[in-house]
Design an enzyme around this catalytic site. Structure first.
Site, PDB file in Angstrom:
ATOM      1  N   SER A 242       0.808  -1.200   0.000  1.00 65.15           N
ATOM      2  CA  SER A 242       0.000   0.000   0.000  1.00 65.15           C
ATOM      3  C   SER A 242       0.857   1.272   0.000  1.00 65.15           C
ATOM      4  O   SER A 242       1.631   1.491  -0.911  1.00 65.15           O
ATOM      5  CB  SER A 242      -0.946  -0.093   1.197  1.00 65.15           C
ATOM      6  OG  SER A 242      -1.713   1.045   1.360  1.00 65.15           O
ATOM      7  N   HIS A 447      -7.661  -5.331   0.363  1.00 65.43           N
ATOM      8  CA  HIS A 447      -6.426  -4.600   0.631  1.00 65.43           C
ATOM      9  C   HIS A 447      -5.583  -5.173   1.779  1.00 65.43           C
ATOM     10  O   HIS A 447      -4.374  -5.295   1.679  1.00 65.43           O
ATOM     11  CB  HIS A 447      -6.796  -3.145   0.942  1.00 65.43           C
ATOM     12  CG  HIS A 447      -5.638  -2.221   0.920  1.00 65.43           C
ATOM     13  ND1 HIS A 447      -4.984  -1.863  -0.239  1.00 65.43           N
ATOM     14  CD2 HIS A 447      -4.988  -1.577   1.921  1.00 65.43           C
ATOM     15  CE1 HIS A 447      -4.002  -1.038   0.048  1.00 65.43           C
ATOM     16  NE2 HIS A 447      -3.984  -0.842   1.351  1.00 65.43           N
TER      17      HIS A 447
END
Ligand SMILES: *[C@@H]1O[C@H](CO)[C@@H](O)[C@H](O)[C@H]1NC(C)=O
Ligand SMILES: *[C@@H]1O[C@H](CO)[C@@H](O)[C@H](O)[C@H]1NC(C)=O
Ligand SMILES: *[C@@H]1O[C@H](CO)[C@@H](O)[C@H](O)[C@H]1NC(C)=O
Length: 471
Positions: A242, A447
């Site tokens: 990320s 995610h």
């Protein structure tokens, strides 16, 4: 209708001097928005998991879906409307959910810090302090060995803990150490391990005047140099998740000499372009049009806080109410990034909750929000006048991704709330040296699954391991 009301609320509450009108129209919402702004200026860092005795499973199920989906639609996320409580997640929520969760509350790992966990599971551990060029004091952890260095860099609101809290069987840091790598765990400025500066204090606004730009420009180079110097190695393998990828692209474009120190960069959930981002909250926080200056001014220079008042409104909108929802939506990080119950180890959830979120600045979130609107991967937008002073142009300059010459592997998934495959495509087309691109073969993979998933070993690590040994 909902869309209009929402935009109205957000615009009104951000415009100076309009507070009373908002109060008149939507007293409860105005209150929540004010609480959110207030919370951003305070500093209580409460991060304890809560014990739910919940017995009202049936009632809760009824409250799940209607409102969240309406709001997700409102936020214009297009196809594949994200909701935290989708059919897939519902299928995995059973009677055992609450008891499994409560069982996990007794796990002593909830109380142990990153280095205590590493030691508990039988690995050597070292602590290091690094001072950046601009004075931030960063803490790194290391699981030392004579092998090649693998440097792990966490995502937004994360820390080194992210790579160990999945436990000794699934934590990526442990898997790498078992394979003989010299594992270095980074912590960027502002997270719970790196809340120090040679001259400033976290209680001062200036301390929080950074986004992932500064993480990439100062923190990564300092930590990479330190690890290479300590071991005498010339290159290292970098794994980012990320924001750990976003800041890498910043470093690779702004300080291109650092590409020579990287033998392979693995991007788990790569984030650069964000125009297709699904996360409703980041969309909601994204400044639009003329609203941008007011937004940046309102959000100011502050710590981004997981304060419960601050997020109450979002939680209610996205998740409804009830004990199950409150467990799953209790954590700011899950609320921002979504989750996938199929890959959640519910017994381990309290351990995860007691280590994340780890802190960051409001400017980091704002910088991402700008990217959603501008559809550009570029430096922070301070508004025309300040941009001219700072950059010599009215709009901020794009990052020169063509400078990122290090070999890159991109690992992404279709369901990821923060890294949409269309945005990954755009990144792929702009990076000059992508040696591998891989979509995780699980259509619900989200995610946070890149680091916490039950099956991280099979879905992520197996391939990663082969890749690392080739570079
Ligand atoms: C959680 O609640 C249950 C039932 O009320 C109780 O037995 C247990 O001790 C609690 N656990 C913690 C960690 O407080
Ligand atoms: C690494 O070592 C070199 C030479 O010994 C030194 O000039 C440099 O400042 C060191 N960098 C760091 C980050 O320690
Ligand atoms: C789930 O977490 C618990 C507690 O942390 C751990 O004992 C168990 O092995 C984990 N299960 C899986 C499938 O990873």
């Amino acid at each position: 209708m909902l869309r209009k009301i929402f935009i109205l609320i957000v615009s009104l509450s951000a415009a100076p001097g309009r507070g009373q009108l908002t109060d008149l129209l939507f007293p409860r919402v105005a209150d929540s928005v004010r609480q959110m702004t207030d919370a951003l200026t305070r500093n209580p860092f409460a991060n304890q998991p809560i014990n739910f005795s919940g017995d009202l499973l049936g009632d809760t199920l009824n409250l799940f879906s209607v409102l969240p989906i309406a709001i997700a639609k409102t936020l214009g996320s297009g196809n594949g409307v994200p909701s935290l409580i989708n059919n897939n997640n519902l299928a995995y929520l059973g009677d055992n959910f609450i008891s499994d969760y409560n069982l996990g509350l007794g796990n002593e790992d909830c109380q142990l810090s990153c280095d205590q966990l590493i030691a508990k599971y039988g690995y050597p551990v070292e602590r290091h302090h690094i001072i950046t060029e601009d004075g931030y004091v960063l803490k790194m952890f290391r699981i030392p060995s004579n092998g090649p260095i693998v440097f792990l860099q966490h995502g937004l609101l994360g820390s080194s803990d992210d790579y160990v809290i999945a436990g000794p069987e699934n934590g990526i840091a442990y898997l790498l150490a078992k394979d003989g790598y010299d594992v270095w765990l980074g912590n960027s400025r502002g997270n719970k391990h790196s809340r120090r500066h040679v001259a400033m204090d976290p209680s001062q606004g200036e301390f929080w005047d950074f986004s992932w730009h500064e993480v990439g420009y100062y923190d990564l180079p300092a930590m990479i140099d330190y690890a290479l110097n300590s071991t005498g190695q010339e290159k290292l393998k970098y794994i980012g998740h990320s924001q750990g990828t976003t800041s890498f692209w910043v470093m690779g474009s702004e300080r291109p000499e650092y590409n020579d120190k990287i033998s392979l960069m693995v991007a788990l959930s790569p984030v650069a372009f964000m125009s297709h981002l699904k996360s409703p909250i980041i969309r909601l926080l994204s400044p639009t049009g003329g609203f941008i200056h007011a937004f940046v001014k309102t959000i100011g220079l502050h710590e981004l806080l997981p304060d419960s008042n601050a997020m109450k409104l979002y939680r209610r909108l996205l998740c409804g109410t009830g004990p199950i929802v409150e467990i799953l939506c209790a954590n700011l990080l899950f609320l921002l990034a979504g989750f996938n119950v199929e890959q959640l180890n519910v017994t381990n959830l309290p351990v995860i909750y007691s280590h994340v979120p780890s802190g960051g600045s409001a400017k980091q979130a704002a910088h991402y929000g700008q990217g959603v609107i501008s559809a550009k991967f570029r430096q922070f937008d301070y508004g025309t006048t300040l941009n001219l002073d700072r950059y010599g142009s009215e709009v901020p300059p794009d990052y020169a991704l063509e400078n990122v010459r290090a070999p890159v592997s991109l690992v992404y998934s279709d369901a990821d709330w923060l890294s949409d495959s269309r945005d990954v495509d755009e990144l792929y087309n702009k990076l000059p040296n992508v040696v591998d691109i891989h979509k995780v073969p699980d259509k619900n993979f989200n995610h946070l699954d890149f680091v916490f998933a039950k099956d991280v070993k099979y879905l992520i690590y197996k391939r990663l391991r082969k890749l690392l040994s080739n570079f």
